[in-house]
Write a protein that holds these residues in place. Structure first.
Motif, PDB file in Angstrom:
ATOM      1  N   CYS A  69       3.555 -14.861   6.678  1.00  0.00           N
ATOM      2  CA  CYS A  69       4.138 -14.016   7.516  1.00  0.00           C
ATOM      3  C   CYS A  69       3.848 -12.833   6.997  1.00  0.00           C
ATOM      4  O   CYS A  69       4.670 -11.665   7.421  1.00  0.00           O
ATOM      5  CB  CYS A  69       5.429 -14.308   8.290  1.00  0.00           C
ATOM      6  SG  CYS A  69       5.614 -15.697   9.104  1.00  0.00           S
ATOM      7  N   HIS A  70       3.022 -12.530   5.852  1.00  0.00           N
ATOM      8  CA  HIS A  70       2.748 -11.261   5.294  1.00  0.00           C
ATOM      9  C   HIS A  70       4.008 -10.729   4.425  1.00  0.00           C
ATOM     10  O   HIS A  70       4.209  -9.591   4.223  1.00  0.00           O
ATOM     11  CB  HIS A  70       2.401 -10.086   6.226  1.00  0.00           C
ATOM     12  CG  HIS A  70       1.225 -10.649   7.127  1.00  0.00           C
ATOM     13  ND1 HIS A  70      -0.112 -10.793   6.619  1.00  0.00           N
ATOM     14  CD2 HIS A  70       1.096 -11.251   8.262  1.00  0.00           C
ATOM     15  CE1 HIS A  70      -0.813 -11.083   7.370  1.00  0.00           C
ATOM     16  NE2 HIS A  70      -0.231 -11.342   8.522  1.00  0.00           N
ATOM     17  N   GLY A  71       4.973 -11.496   4.029  1.00  0.00           N
ATOM     18  CA  GLY A  71       5.971 -11.333   3.409  1.00  0.00           C
ATOM     19  C   GLY A  71       6.972 -12.248   3.140  1.00  0.00           C
ATOM     20  O   GLY A  71       6.765 -13.496   3.672  1.00  0.00           O
ATOM     21  N   LYS A  72       7.880 -12.220   2.314  1.00  0.00           N
ATOM     22  CA  LYS A  72       9.266 -13.011   2.041  1.00  0.00           C
ATOM     23  C   LYS A  72      10.442 -12.298   2.386  1.00  0.00           C
ATOM     24  O   LYS A  72      10.616 -10.919   2.242  1.00  0.00           O
ATOM     25  CB  LYS A  72       9.227 -13.242   0.353  1.00  0.00           C
ATOM     26  CG  LYS A  72       7.954 -13.689   0.050  1.00  0.00           C
ATOM     27  CD  LYS A  72       7.942 -13.909  -1.424  1.00  0.00           C
ATOM     28  CE  LYS A  72       6.685 -14.526  -2.002  1.00  0.00           C
ATOM     29  NZ  LYS A  72       6.614 -14.898  -3.412  1.00  0.00           N
ATOM     30  N   PRO A 203       8.217  -2.939   7.903  1.00  0.00           N
ATOM     31  CA  PRO A 203       7.929  -4.318   7.580  1.00  0.00           C
ATOM     32  C   PRO A 203       6.906  -4.856   8.273  1.00  0.00           C
ATOM     33  O   PRO A 203       6.834  -4.477   9.504  1.00  0.00           O
ATOM     34  CB  PRO A 203       9.252  -5.204   7.762  1.00  0.00           C
ATOM     35  CG  PRO A 203      10.393  -4.237   7.457  1.00  0.00           C
ATOM     36  CD  PRO A 203       9.745  -2.778   8.116  1.00  0.00           C
ATOM     37  N   PRO A 204       5.814  -5.744   7.891  1.00  0.00           N
ATOM     38  CA  PRO A 204       4.792  -6.306   8.788  1.00  0.00           C
ATOM     39  C   PRO A 204       5.323  -6.803  10.139  1.00  0.00           C
ATOM     40  O   PRO A 204       6.447  -7.661  10.222  1.00  0.00           O
ATOM     41  CB  PRO A 204       4.094  -7.324   8.012  1.00  0.00           C
ATOM     42  CG  PRO A 204       4.731  -6.976   6.625  1.00  0.00           C
ATOM     43  CD  PRO A 204       5.889  -6.628   6.640  1.00  0.00           C
ATOM     44  N   LEU A 207       6.010 -10.707  10.444  1.00  0.00           N
ATOM     45  CA  LEU A 207       7.184 -10.951   9.616  1.00  0.00           C
ATOM     46  C   LEU A 207       8.295 -10.886  10.584  1.00  0.00           C
ATOM     47  O   LEU A 207       9.299 -11.746  10.708  1.00  0.00           O
ATOM     48  CB  LEU A 207       7.306 -10.181   8.392  1.00  0.00           C
ATOM     49  CG  LEU A 207       8.393 -10.571   7.479  1.00  0.00           C
ATOM     50  CD1 LEU A 207       8.315 -11.969   6.883  1.00  0.00           C
ATOM     51  CD2 LEU A 207       8.739  -9.429   6.297  1.00  0.00           C
ATOM     52  N   ARG A 230      13.439  -3.219   1.624  1.00  0.00           N
ATOM     53  CA  ARG A 230      12.370  -3.653   0.996  1.00  0.00           C
ATOM     54  C   ARG A 230      12.731  -3.591  -0.732  1.00  0.00           C
ATOM     55  O   ARG A 230      13.037  -2.260  -0.993  1.00  0.00           O
ATOM     56  CB  ARG A 230      11.078  -2.769   1.217  1.00  0.00           C
ATOM     57  CG  ARG A 230       9.774  -3.345   0.251  1.00  0.00           C
ATOM     58  CD  ARG A 230       8.742  -2.074   0.596  1.00  0.00           C
ATOM     59  NE  ARG A 230       7.879  -2.525   1.529  1.00  0.00           N
ATOM     60  CZ  ARG A 230       7.922  -1.888   2.783  1.00  0.00           C
ATOM     61  NH1 ARG A 230       8.637  -0.612   2.822  1.00  0.00           N
ATOM     62  NH2 ARG A 230       7.187  -2.163   3.859  1.00  0.00           N
ATOM     63  N   THR A 234       8.100  -3.228  -4.636  1.00  0.00           N
ATOM     64  CA  THR A 234       7.276  -4.314  -4.177  1.00  0.00           C
ATOM     65  C   THR A 234       6.834  -3.895  -2.559  1.00  0.00           C
ATOM     66  O   THR A 234       7.231  -2.946  -2.204  1.00  0.00           O
ATOM     67  CB  THR A 234       7.895  -5.602  -3.906  1.00  0.00           C
ATOM     68  OG1 THR A 234       9.035  -5.416  -2.769  1.00  0.00           O
ATOM     69  CG2 THR A 234       8.948  -6.080  -5.152  1.00  0.00           C
ATOM     70  N   ARG A 235       5.923  -4.741  -2.104  1.00  0.00           N
ATOM     71  CA  ARG A 235       5.508  -4.317  -0.809  1.00  0.00           C
ATOM     72  C   ARG A 235       5.796  -5.387   0.324  1.00  0.00           C
ATOM     73  O   ARG A 235       5.931  -4.867   1.487  1.00  0.00           O
ATOM     74  CB  ARG A 235       4.044  -4.189  -0.677  1.00  0.00           C
ATOM     75  CG  ARG A 235       3.346  -3.611   0.586  1.00  0.00           C
ATOM     76  CD  ARG A 235       1.903  -3.534   0.676  1.00  0.00           C
ATOM     77  NE  ARG A 235       1.412  -2.995   2.098  1.00  0.00           N
ATOM     78  CZ  ARG A 235       0.125  -2.697   2.338  1.00  0.00           C
ATOM     79  NH1 ARG A 235      -0.867  -2.892   1.372  1.00  0.00           N
ATOM     80  NH2 ARG A 235       0.002  -2.343   3.422  1.00  0.00           N
ATOM     81  N   ASP A 236       6.123  -6.618  -0.355  1.00  0.00           N
ATOM     82  CA  ASP A 236       6.253  -7.586   0.674  1.00  0.00           C
ATOM     83  C   ASP A 236       7.454  -8.292   0.399  1.00  0.00           C
ATOM     84  O   ASP A 236       7.694  -9.641   0.796  1.00  0.00           O
ATOM     85  CB  ASP A 236       5.089  -8.538   0.777  1.00  0.00           C
ATOM     86  CG  ASP A 236       4.976  -9.036  -0.711  1.00  0.00           C
ATOM     87  OD1 ASP A 236       5.546  -8.889  -1.732  1.00  0.00           O
ATOM     88  OD2 ASP A 236       3.962 -10.009  -0.698  1.00  0.00           O
TER      89      ASP A 236
END
Length: 281
Positions: A69-72, A203-204, A207, A230, A234-236
């Protein structure tokens, strides 16, 4: 807040305060729902109760699997303290939490006190806190919080200014415990601010859609918002720090249209259901 929508398109707001969500009130709503099956109860009181406790409100996020999902998404490390303020420094050390810590009242009951937050910078100041409360590790997030508004299937994201980052050098100069304003009213919207894209980027979408879908299912609610940050650098990597039932939707862009479409979709769904049942007999 609780809404009932009838098939005749009558919309009534039923005594909305969280303080009214006592056992007796829940029983009244359940009794009314059984006697009037034509009425749709959007968010049942027992589901709303889940968000009145900061220990339980984030539980649905802890074991989420949002792979691909492009992130955590996770939650900050936290502990719950219910009694004996003098034991808080020991409990914090035992849990391995790192300073600074954000102290939040355990219960969210709609009062001003339930939104009174503090940031504790040293062990001694922890003993000044008043349980029951939640102690949450402060995560550096570039001073931006994402307010994710959920209205049925609709998802709207608004950036707002939040608390600034804390570095090791800053912590060596700061001690004590300081009250902080509600994040939702900390400063004006950050949407038009000239910010570093690595901090300001939303956020994406995949996600957010997955997160919203999972929380709607787990919470059994359709009207809530997610406070999301965020991790700085970090980015994701994101953290959910709060989930609020029926937040101040007046701060959400285009909320009139979003709510109108949401309510109309419910009425249409109710009409289709009623038509189908009649045609089955």
């Amino acid at each position: 807040m609780l809404f009932c929508i009838s098939s005749q398109v009558n919309v009534s707001q039923a005594l909305c305060s969280f303080q009214l969500l006592a056992k007796e009130w829940c029983e009244i709503i359940e009794d009314y729902r059984h006697k009037h099956p034509e009425v749709t109860v959007l968010d049942p009181p027992d589901a709303i109760q889940h968000l009145r406790n900061r220990k339980s409100m984030l539980q649905g996020v802890v074991d989420l699997n949002l792979s691909d999902c492009h992130g955590k998404v996770g939650v900050p490390r936290q502990i719950v303290v219910t009694k004996d303020p003098s034991s808080i420094p020991y409990e914090v050390t035992k849990a391995g939490l790192k300073l600074p810590l954000v102290a939040k009242p355990l219960l969210v009951d709609g009062t001003a006190k339930s939104h009174k937050l503090f940031v504790a910078y040293d062990q001694l100041s922890l003993a000044e806190l008043e349980p029951p409360l939640v102690l949450q590790e402060f995560v550096n997030h570039g001073g931006i919080v994402f307010k994710v508004y959920i209205v049925g299937e609709s998802i709207t994201v608004v950036k707002r200014f939040s608390l600034p980052n804390h570095g090791k050098r800053d912590l060596s100069k700061v001690a004590g415990m300081y009250p902080v304003p509600r994040v939702s009213s900390y400063l004006s919207s950050a949407e038009d601010a000239d910010l570093d894209p690595s901090i300001a980027e939303h956020p994406p979408r995949p996600l957010l859609e997955k997160l919203a879908t999972e929380l709607r299912r787990r919470l059994g609610l359709r009207l809530f918002n997610i406070d999301m940050i965020r991790e700085h650098g970090t980015r994701d990597v994101f953290y959910v720090i709060d989930i609020n039932y029926f937040p101040g939707y007046g701060k959400m862009p285009d909320y009139e249209r979003v709510f109108t479409e949401f309510l109309l979709s419910l009425v249409q769904s109710k009409y289709k259901e009623s038509t189908f049942l009649k045609s089955s007999f």
